[in-house]
Design an enzyme around this catalytic site. Structure first.
Site, PDB file in Angstrom:
ATOM      1  CG  ASP A 192       2.092  -3.885  26.368  1.00  0.00           C
ATOM      2  OD1 ASP A 192       2.527  -4.889  26.095  1.00  0.00           O
ATOM      3  OD2 ASP A 192       1.603  -4.365  27.449  1.00  0.00           O
ATOM      4  CD  GLU A 219       6.649  -5.663  25.887  1.00  0.00           C
ATOM      5  OE1 GLU A 219       6.992  -5.065  26.824  1.00  0.00           O
ATOM      6  OE2 GLU A 219       5.968  -6.715  26.770  1.00  0.00           O
ATOM      7  CG  ASP A 263      -1.727  -4.488  29.012  1.00  0.00           C
ATOM      8  OD1 ASP A 263      -1.646  -5.711  28.541  1.00  0.00           O
ATOM      9  OD2 ASP A 263      -3.381  -4.603  30.154  1.00  0.00           O
TER      10      ASP A 263
END
EC number: 3.1.21.10
Length: 196
Positions: free
Chosen positions: A7, A68, A141
């Site tokens: 992420d 992501e 996260d």
């Protein structure tokens, strides 16, 4: 399959390794958050993210890296930093010959919760359950990085089958066009032969 889920972010970059087994079984291998100071120079922050990702890639030897995809955000500065961190991750994977898959936030949420509109608390709750963790991964996260790994494990087989079907369809279409072209040439030759 072993997936390194990332992420991306400059201040906090979630990173996790997830193993997938038969069916939908998943196991958390490792999870953490790479942190850099907003007071540091951008180049140094990106270097710190790159070094940490390189260490994880070398230590855990994933088969694929799932990152992501940066989606539109209201804060352009945050979006730029996120995109730059994601690029550093993709570069590290590419240097090792590893495939990189990008997943949108809604795709990840839908994969782990069943809803592309799930909030961070719902994602964290589902990740904790799916992986059988004793406590929820913090900060968000870290949970997001785990979710990316799981999303890829569960979506990759479908993506592979779709890509294979698309390739077969393209090949069939190419052959069909070639047959039509050949038939048209044959008809033109036949018509030319009858008029001469």
């Amino acid at each position: 399959m072993r997936v390194l889920g990332v992420d991306p972010g400059l201040t906090r970059c979630g990173i996790a390794v997830v193993d997938g087994g038969t069916g939908r079984s998943v196991r958390c291998v490792a999870v953490d958050v790479i942190r850099t100071s907003p007071d540091d120079d951008l180049a140094l922050r990106l270097l710190a993210v790159a070094d940490a990702v390189d260490e994880w890639l070398d230590r855990h030897r994933p088969d694929v890296v799932a990152v992501e995809r940066v989606f539109s955000q209201h804060n352009v500065r945050t979006a730029m930093g996120t995109a730059q961190a994601g690029g550093v991750v993709a570069l590290g994977a590419a240097r090792r010959g590893l495939p990189v898959a990008f997943h949108t936030p809604s795709e990840v949420k839908a994969a782990v919760t069943g809803s592309g509109r799930a909030d961070k608390a719902q994602v964290t709750t589902m990740i904790t359950r799916l992986l059988g963790l004793a406590e929820a991964p913090r900060p968000a996260d870290a949970a997001d990085a785990l979710a990316l790994g799981i999303c890829h494990l569960w979506r990759a087989p479908l993506r592979d089958r779709l890509a294979e079907a698309e390739a077969k369809a393209a090949e069939l279409a190419r052959r069909h066009r070639a047959r039509i072209t050949e038939a048209a040439r044959g008809a033109a030759k036949g018509a030319k032969g009858t008029t001469s």
